[in-house]
Scaffold this motif. Structure first.
Motif, PDB file in Angstrom:
ATOM      1  N   ARG A  57       0.847  -1.202   0.000  1.00 17.35           N
ATOM      2  CA  ARG A  57       0.000   0.000   0.000  1.00 17.35           C
ATOM      3  C   ARG A  57       0.875   1.241   0.000  1.00 17.35           C
ATOM      4  O   ARG A  57       1.953   1.241   0.590  1.00 17.35           O
ATOM      5  N   GLY A  82      -0.031   4.651   1.564  1.00 19.60           N
ATOM      6  CA  GLY A  82      -1.098   5.297   2.319  1.00 19.60           C
ATOM      7  C   GLY A  82      -2.351   4.445   2.256  1.00 19.60           C
ATOM      8  O   GLY A  82      -2.308   3.251   2.558  1.00 19.60           O
ATOM      9  N   ALA A  83      -3.440   5.067   1.817  1.00 19.45           N
ATOM     10  CA  ALA A  83      -4.717   4.345   1.781  1.00 19.45           C
ATOM     11  C   ALA A  83      -4.889   3.549   0.480  1.00 19.45           C
ATOM     12  O   ALA A  83      -5.853   2.813   0.326  1.00 19.45           O
ATOM     13  N   VAL A  84      -3.941   3.719  -0.441  1.00 20.72           N
ATOM     14  CA  VAL A  84      -4.102   3.089  -1.758  1.00 20.72           C
ATOM     15  C   VAL A  84      -3.343   1.764  -1.819  1.00 20.72           C
ATOM     16  O   VAL A  84      -2.140   1.721  -1.562  1.00 20.72           O
ATOM     17  N   THR A  85      -4.069   0.715  -2.160  1.00 23.18           N
ATOM     18  CA  THR A  85      -3.425  -0.597  -2.305  1.00 23.18           C
ATOM     19  C   THR A  85      -2.965  -0.754  -3.741  1.00 23.18           C
ATOM     20  O   THR A  85      -3.779  -0.695  -4.666  1.00 23.18           O
ATOM     21  N   ARG A 114      -2.084  -6.283  -4.840  1.00 23.38           N
ATOM     22  CA  ARG A 114      -3.155  -6.989  -4.127  1.00 23.38           C
ATOM     23  C   ARG A 114      -2.930  -8.484  -4.218  1.00 23.38           C
ATOM     24  O   ARG A 114      -3.123  -9.059  -5.280  1.00 23.38           O
ATOM     25  N   ASP A 163       3.338  -4.700   2.875  1.00 22.79           N
ATOM     26  CA  ASP A 163       2.387  -4.566   3.977  1.00 22.79           C
ATOM     27  C   ASP A 163       1.649  -5.868   4.267  1.00 22.79           C
ATOM     28  O   ASP A 163       0.849  -5.931   5.204  1.00 22.79           O
TER      29      ASP A 163
END
Ligand SMILES: Nc1ncnc2c1ncn2[C@@H]1O[C@H](COP(=O)(O)OP(=O)(O)OP(=O)(O)O)[C@@H](O)[C@H]1O
Ligand SMILES: [Mg+2]
Length: 274
Positions: A30, A32-35, A38, A74
């Protein structure tokens, strides 16, 4: 024996041929909030030539950068020759840690970028010799000998004593490839290494990559937007889409009969844009 055959015979054999060169196990990345990655899982056997393709922003560079430990992960795990390189449960500090064990694992991997960033005040051969001397502790003489061998391998024997400013972009990029090879990694990563070059210089760099792919036992992961090259270079092709490995298969299968609609759409768009 030519330089590349010599290189492929180097005493760099993996502990066990069955142990993959590298492995992504449910890797998540990630910003920040962006993955951006995946649940990436893929096993890359020793010696495989893997091409990564996919739209801009799909995560190709990030995937290579996590393997190079330039980016911490992460979630999941990245293994190199069976050993954990990065683990999602480790703090980012631990993943970046620079102790001897971490450095030894990282040294198994080399990377070539779009921008070659040679030292401008050093000749081609000095650019290649500097890391073997400073990082691996080779003597001046051994580092220089090794550097000459790799400069020769990328076809620049006649330019060894030139400063980068006197080399074309394609020649500079070949020096950058020699510089990575001179560290004798087991895995080499190439991220769009021809996209900063004038079109007429692309061929000579692709030629070096093709030769390496054909004649060495290196494991190679290569990001490219050049589909014909990917097809001729790669054993397997991985199509990334929105941070996922959407389809992975043999090069011929991906290009001739992609199973996934997204892969088909991407290939169609790329081919139409030419
Ligand atoms: N350092 C960063 N900070 C924040 N977001 C980032 C960072 N690096 C990459 N990203 C984002 O991560 C996503 C994947 O980027 P990445 O560079 O891996 O894509 P790519 O497939 O290599 O694209 P391209 O073909 O354009 O090179 C993009 O949405 C990008 O904006
Ligand atoms: Mg990229």
């Amino acid at each position: 024996m030519n330089a590349i055959a010599d290189f492929s015979a180097a005493d760099k054999q993996p502990a066990s041929p069955e142990t993959p060169a590298c492995e992504f196990v449910h890797v998540v990345k990630r910003f920040g909030a962006v993955t951006v990655l995946r649940d990436i899982s893929i096993v890359v056997p020793h010696g495989e030539k893997l091409a990564l393709i996919g739209p801009s922003g799909s995560g190709k560079s990030t995937l290579l950068r996590t393997l190079m430990t330039l980016e911490p992960i992460d979630g999941g795990e990245i293994k190199v020759s069976g050993e954990t390189l990065s683990h999602g449960s480790w703090s980012h500090e631990r993943q970046r840690s620079d102790n001897a064990a971490a450095r030894a694992k990282r040294r198994r991997i080399g990377m070539v970028f779009q921008q070659f960033n040679l030292f401008p005040h050093m000749t081609a051969v000095e650019n290649v010799a500097v890391a073997p001397r400073k990082v691996l502790g080779l003597s001046h003489r051994d580092a220089s000998e090794r550097a000459h061998r790799y400069v020769e391998m990328v076809g620049l024997g006649g330019k060894a004593a030139e400063l980068p400013a006197r080399l074309s972009g394609g020649q500079q990029q070949r020096v950058a490839i020699a510089r990575s090879l001179a560290m004798e990694p087991e895995i080499m990563l190439f991220d769009e290494v021809t996209s900063a070059l004038d079109p007429e210089l692309v061929g000579e760099v692709l030629g070096v990559l093709r030769k390496l792919a054909e004649e060495s036992t290196l494991t190679m992961l290569l990001v490219t937007h050049q589909m014909e090259f990917a097809r001729s270079f790669a054993d397997r092709v991985a199509f990334l889409w929105q941070g996922q490995l959407h389809e992975v298969g043999e090069a011929k299968a991906i290009f001739d009969e992609p199973r996934e609609e997204r892969t088909r759409q991407f290939l169609r768009a790329v081919l139409e844009a030419r």
